[in-house]
Structure formats: C-alpha cells, structure tokens
Scaffold this active site. Sequence first.
Site, PDB file in Angstrom:
ATOM      1  N   CYS A 382      47.147  59.039  32.805  1.00  0.00           N
ATOM      2  CA  CYS A 382      45.933  58.157  33.186  1.00  0.00           C
ATOM      3  C   CYS A 382      46.312  56.997  34.057  1.00  0.00           C
ATOM      4  CB  CYS A 382      45.145  57.693  31.805  1.00  0.00           C
ATOM      5  SG  CYS A 382      43.605  57.085  32.259  1.00  0.00           S
ATOM      6  N   HIS A 508      44.191  62.725  29.322  1.00  0.00           N
ATOM      7  CA  HIS A 508      44.999  62.227  28.321  1.00  0.00           C
ATOM      8  C   HIS A 508      45.224  63.583  27.458  1.00  0.00           C
ATOM      9  CE1 HIS A 508      44.756  57.861  28.338  1.00  0.00           C
ATOM     10  NE2 HIS A 508      43.401  57.935  28.830  1.00  0.00           N
ATOM     11  N   GLU A 510      47.455  64.243  25.669  1.00  0.00           N
ATOM     12  CA  GLU A 510      48.149  63.971  24.317  1.00  0.00           C
ATOM     13  C   GLU A 510      47.022  64.303  22.995  1.00  0.00           C
ATOM     14  OE1 GLU A 510      47.424  61.635  26.548  1.00  0.00           O
ATOM     15  OE2 GLU A 510      46.810  59.812  25.998  1.00  0.00           O
TER      16      GLU A 510
HETATM   17  N1  GLN Z   1      42.837  51.484  33.707  1.00  0.00           N
HETATM   18  C1  GLN Z   1      42.664  52.578  34.151  1.00  0.00           C
HETATM   19  C2  GLN Z   1      41.385  52.979  34.373  1.00  0.00           C
HETATM   20  O1  GLN Z   1      40.199  52.477  33.887  1.00  0.00           O
HETATM   21  C3  GLN Z   1      43.588  53.877  33.434  1.00  0.00           C
HETATM   22  C4  GLN Z   1      42.811  53.984  32.155  1.00  0.00           C
HETATM   23  C5  GLN Z   1      43.636  54.580  31.011  1.00  0.00           C
HETATM   24  O2  GLN Z   1      44.948  54.661  31.257  1.00  0.00           O
HETATM   25  N2  GLN Z   1      43.037  54.967  29.892  1.00  0.00           N
HETATM   26  O3  GLN Z   1      41.048  53.862  35.123  1.00  0.00           O
END
Ligand code: GLN
Length: 533
Positions: A382, A508, A510
């Site tokens: 992410c 994600h 994970e």
């Molecule tokens: N801050 C970034 C976004 O909002 C990544 C979010 C995250 O890593 N969950 O897109």
Amino acid sequence: MSKFIFITGGVLSGIGKGIATASIGRLLKNHGDKKIIVVKCDGYLNVDPGTMNPIEHGEVFVLNDGTEVDMDFGHYERFIGTEGEGDWNITSGKLFLRLIDKEREGKFLGKTIQIVPHAVNEVIDWWIELAEKHKPDYMLIEIGGTIGDNENFWFIEAAHRLSHNIGIDNIAYIHLTYLPMLYNTGELKTKPAKRDIALLRSMGINPDLVIARSHYVLPERIKHKFNELNLNPKQIISAIDMNNIYEIPLMFYENGMVDSLSDVLHEKIDVDLSKWEEVLNNMKNPTNKLTIAICGKYTDLHDSYASVVEALKHAGAHLRTEIEIKWVETTDIESGVLSIQDAIGNADGILVPGGFGSRGVEGKIKVIQHARENDVPYLGLCYGMQLAVIEFARNVCGLKDASSKEINPETENPVIDILPEQKDITTKGGTMRLGAYPANLDKGTKVYNLYNSDVVQERHRHRYEVNPEYHETLKKNGLIFSGLSPNKKLVEFIELKDHPYFVATQAHPELKSRFEKPAPLFFGFVRACLKRK
Ligand code: GLN
C-alpha cells in the site's frame, strides 16, 4: 439449529481470548466440514476501529466487504480460514446506532427505551439474525473486555438471556481466566479465578468450561480446588503461556479440550489437525534463518503490523525458515539519527508496510532506494508501493520533486494523487477505498507467476493511487505494472525486471495470509530473500 459458543474473559485483559477463540474454531473446523462463523462483540462506542490510532487499538483489520474490524478477526481468519463479514463485529457504537434509528422510525412508539431490555434484546436479535442468515453449525461469539467491565454488560446480559430464547442445550459458555503464580514459591493461585467465576455467575452465566491460563500445566490438585465451585476437573482446561501462538490449538487438544468440548456440545468431536501439525513442524524445525527489516512509523507497537508479521511467519514456515524481524523506525533515518547502513544492517529483505501522513516518509523512501540499488529483496504494501513509485520517479525518471499529494499537496509532480472518487469526501469513518477489489495480472510477470492466476482479489484500505497522468513516464523508464484494475486506471501491482525481487502492491495481501496457506507475494518475497542469502 446452530450451537452458540460464547467465549468470555476474566481477571485481567490481554490473556489471549482472541487466540483462544480462534484455536477453538480451528479444533472444530475439520470435524465433518462443519460451518463456523465467529462473531466479536466490542464494548466501545466507536462504530468501528477504523478511526482509532493503531497505538490505541492495534491493527485495523479489513474484511472482503470493506468493513474495518477488530484485529481479532485476523486471528480468526488465519486460524480457521472462514472469511468474516462486517456485521460479525458488533460494537456498542453499531448497536446503539441501530437502536436509535429504530426509535426514530417509531418502532418503539409509546415506550421508554432502556439498556435492559431494549439494547439487550437488540443484541439477541442480531445474533439470531446472523444464525438464521448463515446457518452455521457453530457460532462462536467472543465478548471483548473483561467480566465486570461496564461497557460489555449488555453483551453479557444478552448471552445469559439468549438461553430463554433458544434453550440452554444449544449454548456453551467458555470462560478464559487467569491463575497467577507466586514467583518465590512457584505456586499457582486460584482465588482471583474463583472470584471471577463467581462474578460471572452473578451475571447469570454458569461456565461449562473454564480455560485456565497459567505459567505451567495445572496439576490435578489445583484443578480439584474448583470443586468448591461445583466445577469438575474435566471442565478446567489448562492453557499455558506459549511463545508460538500456532501451538495453541495443539496445546488445547493435548490438555483435553476436545473431550471436554464433546461433553459440552453433546456430540463426539473428531479433530483433524494433520496439515496444521505439518506446517507447525516445519516452523519449529527451520533449516534457514532470515532477518527482515520492517520499516515503518509505529514500530514500537508491533500490534499495529500484526498481519504483516504473521504473513511473514506463514511464508517462513512453508519454506522451513525462521523469520527474525528487525524493526526500523524511519523517523530516525529521516532525522539523521540512524544511517541507512545502521538501520538496515545486513537484513536479508526490506518491507515497507501501509501507513498514513508525512512523518517518517523520507526515511522510507531512502530505504526503498537502498533496496532497489543494492538488489535487496523488497516488498511494498500500500503506502510501501506508493513510496516505491515516488522513489522511482525521483531517482530513475528524474522527477526530483515527485511526491504524493498526501505528503506535499503543492508538489509539481504528484505521481501519487487522491483517487477521483475520494476528492469530495470529508467524513472519516469507513470512507476510504476499502475491501476486496479485483486486479488483472499480466502474464509473464513475477506477480502473475506467484498467484498463478489472471485475476486476483486482494483487500484494500487507501485514499490515494498512482496518478494515471504518470503511467507512461513510469513505464517508459522500466517500472512494470504487473496488475491493474479491470478498467486499467488503477495500478494494483508493480515490479522491477532486473532485480531479485522488487514487488509492491496497492493492496494488503497480508490480510489474506493463512497459517496453512501463505499469501503468494510473501511466499515469493521470503523465497527471494533465501535465494539471495
Ligand atoms: N496513505 C496512503 C493512502 O491513503 C496509503 C494507505 C495505506 O498504506 N493503507 O492511499
């Protein structure tokens, strides 16, 4: 008729109710392909943990349907494999919202709405609706908090009153309690647990089984001390402190949990833990060891990255590799307290997990540059993908001020920008791009080979994306988009060609890793680290 199995906890918090619930679920799982659902009741008034600081509440877990839920759902999914749904996490916030909405609709016209009976009945209705909808054989219901807390009272009261609705034979109450040890004598003390059970009974719940957490296996002599509460030794299951949570289902099994559960559920439970044992054996007898640097912002609170750590361990177990984690606080790199060399040392792989805001970001970008230039395997999750794109734009494409609008709203080169559908959103709860979305993978890429599939579904939690205006520049300079959203606008996976493993995703992965089935990108990452070592 579904069997309702309640799990409550007492004496003190943090004794492992979530893992105990997940382990009981795993023991019941392969028993004639029974259907299990796990419900968690949380006392707090937030609708969900999505807006809570991870320092306060640990990791926010995201389900396929996009609901942000308690991190215990991570344990349930990793152990049992059932994929949860949003209304399986009942918070007091959701409960009271539902109740007050009904009051406004006029459903209680003429009545005074009270915790007892209205809030309590609402909880019961919710549980029964879930049972009717999913028709599980077993519905495990974990009640958060500790017996005696004010904020879970309505859930405990509902667990007690449910017996009037569905009959006591369809309910099992399991209570996790704690026996402290006096260190000078090594003696296990039963009084706090007894008082705790008495308190539970005063609230109308008579436990069928008591899981007694303690430093060592309870001798029969100590179990007999519970006779005075009319509990026989078979109703007391010893649960000892374990370093490895994946040993707990087996430890329960060895300590008689299955026999006792069979008695309580009035049916013979046969358990199949063969696959579990096989993976556990690999995990306990590693032939290799790797150090993985997790570079983030909340690194002193390891719970905020719980699923990432578990996913690494799962991949490690399947490759007979012990994973040691080196926590790297990227604010220290940013401020110059730590050099990259000191921070990373000779870690075998680098992982940048999800994150928000600008603190520590320049440190993360330096770490990513180090991984890219020195052929150190890299996995970006992410934010870890967005920052890898920024690093690539700055140092490979020559866009020196490339950044994300989240970090620098004034940047001339916003290679990461807000998602168009997020632009006008001003409220915070549950408004990110959340949950499982499909991505089409490009044949011939590392990512494709790992998933071995044209389409994958991973879970998301973000507001920003790779800016489509920069797709061409990034690709021309060698960044491979290994997976895109079906409309091709959103970059879901990236990788580099001449690098042992430089892979990152907007998702994600994970969150979908299981002890018995590791997440493909983690598996590929650990395998690449091993190969390089
Ligand atoms: N801050 C970034 C976004 O909002 C990544 C979010 C995250 O890593 N969950 O897109």
